[in-house]
Structure formats: structure tokens, C-alpha cells
Scaffold this active site. Structure first.
Site, PDB file in Angstrom:
ATOM      1  CG  ASP A 148      -0.237  -0.048   2.425  1.00 11.01           C
ATOM      2  OD1 ASP A 148       1.009   0.199   2.439  1.00 11.01           O
ATOM      3  OD2 ASP A 148      -0.932  -0.418   3.526  1.00 11.01           O
ATOM      4  CB  CYS A 151       4.855   0.096   0.991  1.00  6.38           C
ATOM      5  SG  CYS A 151       5.830  -1.406   0.691  1.00  6.38           S
ATOM      6  CG  HIS A 363       4.341  -1.772  -4.412  1.00  5.12           C
ATOM      7  ND1 HIS A 363       4.070  -1.621  -5.714  1.00  5.12           N
ATOM      8  CD2 HIS A 363       3.417  -1.275  -3.307  1.00  5.12           C
ATOM      9  CE1 HIS A 363       2.592  -1.255  -5.633  1.00  5.12           C
ATOM     10  NE2 HIS A 363       2.275  -0.982  -4.342  1.00  5.12           N
TER      11      HIS A 363
END
Length: 371
Positions: A148, A151, A363
Site C-alpha cells: 500500500d 509500504c 513497493h
């Protein structure tokens, strides 16, 4: 005369034997009577026992039947409770795993094989990058991090806590719980009411109380976990903390606000030319979208956790305020000078290090080094 004597003797013999015979008869009679008495007593006892047994036999059968039924019921109840406990344990494990935002270690090359199965140019590059990490940089395992917009913050803060890294030196010198009020009253930053708490998009007059609550949770959890000496116990505490989404988000919002506080402090120092500030702040204020603290908050900070994550400049700032060196392996930059970077570039020797692994600068994974 002899005959007369013989007759007398025989009579006397007969008279003598009669008492003996009677004595023998009496003894045999006594024995017979004794045997009869024993038999009678035995018969009486047997009859008594038989009567008693007949009376308690039905009760014993009832008791045994009850005990057998109770035993069968207990076994069934035990089996049912064991099955219920097993089901509940599996449910909690699934729920815990679902809520856990940082998963357990998995093999690096095994993860790569699952994620990059094709033979495209990008897949080959990623496979080569993972193999480079495995053989040259001794990264043997990774921990997956929830994908998300928190992260990067999550991956860094999890390592800070799990490694037992203490508060940075500047935080020890001041009460961080008073930072919201300090920005408002000492530096006149009333625009902080426009601060947004990630996807919650909370703004308004109560923003200061909410920020204080977030900072209080950060300080409490950081103090508690960093004070634990045992590595496994710290890991368990981190797993519990990072499976509580509400509390976890408050940690990130506290870090975001402390980042804003650092930006305000640096901006005032640069404006008043009080002292030299790290070059990362020059880079930050050089952007058109963050030329001052307000624009930094509105255009960058408020979106973190909502529509965007940390950019490189914010990664520099994060490492600076936590006083840790953030080493990032950028796999999509494999075979370039930017494959491995440090945030910030200017760091102190005594700063501890945390590592990240990314395929896209958005990410992140946590690499685990085993030498």
C-alpha cells in the site's frame, strides 16, 4: 472258680467299654453338631451376602451404566472441544496472517522463481538481479511487506523496531509530544489544520489532539520494544504491533508529522541563515511542488498513505530524522550505478543500517542477509 472269674472279668470289661462307647458317641455327636453349626453359619452368611448383592446389584449396574455413559460423553465432549480449538486456532492464524503487514521470511530465489516465470527481457533482468543479491550481497531471504502507500514507511519502521534501534539523538533532547503545539504557537504554522491523515483525510481544529495521540503511540511503542533485549521477543512484539492496522497507521502518521517538523525547522534555519543544513533540504525546497513547508505538506506529505508513497527526497528525509542509513537495492536499476543507493547520502558512522529491496521504487521488500 476260673470260669466264675472269667465271667466276672468279661462283665467288668463290658461295663468298662460302655462309658468309652458313650464318650465316643458324644464326641462324634459334638463334631457333627459343630459341622452343622459351621454349615448353618456359612449358609446364613451366603444367604445374607446373596440378599445384599441382590439389593446392591441393581444399584451397581445403574452406577456402572452412568459411569460408562459419562465416560462416553466426556470423550465426545473432549473430541468436540479439540476440534473447536483446532478450528479457532486456524481461524486466528488466518486472521493474524491476513492482518500481518510484514510476512515471515521466505527464500529469495524461490520468491523470484514464483514472481518472474516468463522469459521476457524484464523477467530475465529481475532474475539476474535476484541472483546478484543472493551470491554477491548475501541476501538469502526476504520478508514481504503489504503493498500500500505506507509500504516504505512500514518496511523501515519495522526494521528499526525489530532491531531494537533507539530514539535518534535529537529526539532524546526534546519532548516530541509537544511538537504540534510548538509548530502552532512558536512558529505560527496554523495551516497545520490542513494536515491529512492518509486515507482518512482528517482536517480541522482537532488535528493537534489527533497528532499528539499518534506521536504518543509512536513514543510508547518505540520505548517499549527498543527496551527488550531478546531478539525473538522483540520480533513477536513487532508481529503483534504490525498486525494492528489502526495502531500501525498512527505510527506512520507520527513519522510523517515529524518529517514536516524537520522541514519547518530547516526552512527557518535556511531563511535566517542560522546554520548549515543538510543538502537534502536544498533538494527538497528546489522542487516547485515543495518550495516551502506548506507546499511540501499539501503536495507530498498529505498524499503519503493515501494516493502516493515516499519519493526519493522523502526517503532522504526519513533516514535523516531517524538517524539510520537506509540501503536500497533497486532491482530495475540492475547493472547501473543506481542499483544500490543509500538514504541519506550524508550519514554518520554510528548510524545503524536498515535495508530495502524494490522492483519499482514504490513497493518494498525487506532483505534478510545471511553470511
Amino acid at each position: 472258680m476260673l470260669r466264675h472269674l472269667d465271667k466276672g472279668a468279661s462283665k467288668n470289661g463290658e461295663q468298662l467299654t460302655e462309658p468309652v462307647k458313650r464318650n465316643r458317641v458324644d464326641q462324634s455327636s459334638k463334631k457333627s453338631i459343630g459341622r452343622n453349626e459351621v454349615q448353618s453359619w456359612t449358609t446364613a452368611v451366603n444367604q445374607s451376602l446373596h440378599i445384599v448383592w441382590q439389593k446392591i446389584k441393581r444399584q451397581l449396574i445403574l452406577v456402572m451404566s452412568f459411569l460408562l455413559a459419562a465416560l462416553w460423553y466426556c470423550r465426545r465432549l473432549y473430541a468436540y472441544l479439540a476440534q473447536l480449538l483446532k478450528w479457532w486456532s486456524r481461524y486466528l492464524q488466518r486472521k493474524f496472517k491476513k492482518n500481518l503487514s510484514v510476512l515471515a521470511e521466505v527464500d529469495l530465489l524461490g520468491y523470484c522463481a514464483r514472481e518472474w516465470k516468463g522469459e521476457t527481457k524484464q523477467a530475465k533482468q529481475m532474475k539476474a538481479a535476484y541472483e546478484e543479491l543472493f551470491w554477491r550481497h548475501h541476501v538469502k531471504y526476504i520478508r514481504q511487506v503489504r503493498r500500500d502507500n505506507y509500504c516504505a514507511l512500514r518496511a523501515v519502521l519495522f526494521q528499526v523496531f525489530s532491531k531494537g534501534i533507539y530514539f535518534p539523538s535529537w529526539m532524546k533532547e526534546r519532548d516530541i509530544l509537544k511538537l504540534p503545539e510548538k509548530l502552532l504557537y512558536s512558529q505560527g504554522c496554523n495551516w497545520i489544520q490542513q494536515y491529512s491523515f492518509g486515507p482518512e483525510r482528517y482536517t480541522g481544529a482537532n488535528v493537534f489532539g489527533k497528532l499528539r495521540k499518534c506521536i504518543e503511540i509512536l513514543k510508547t511503542q518505540w520505548t517499549e520494544i527498543s527496551g527488550v533485549k531478546d531478539h525473538d521477543e522483540r520480533g513477536n512484539m513487532c508481529n503483534i504491533l504490525f498486525s494492528d492496522e489502526s495502531k500501525e497507521h498512527k505510527l506512520y502518521e507520527a513519522i510523517k508529522f515529524i518529517m514536516l517538523y524537520q522541514v519547518v525547522e530547516a526552512y527557518e534555519q535556511m531563511k535566517n541563515e542560522q546554520k548549515r543544513v543538510p543538502i537534502l533540504f536544498s533538494l527538497l525546497f528546489a522542487r516547485d511542488t515543495s518550495s516551502d513547508p506548506l507546499s511540501f505538506m499539501m503536495n507530498h506529505l498529505n498524499s503519503i498513505g493515501d494516493t502516493g508513497g515516499l519519493e526519493q527526497v522523502e526517503m532522504f528525509l526519513l533516514g535523516y530524522l531517524l538517524e539510520v542509513k537506509i540501503r536500497v537495492y533497486r532491482l530495475y536499476k540492475f547493472n547501473t550505478e543506481e542499483f544500490q543507493v543509500n538514504y541519506p547520502e550524508e550519514y554518520q558512522r554510528d548510524w545503524q543500517e536498515v535495508s530495502l529491496l524494490t522492483e519499482d521504487d514504490h513497493h518494498y521488500l525487506i532483505p534478510i542477509i545471511r553470511i
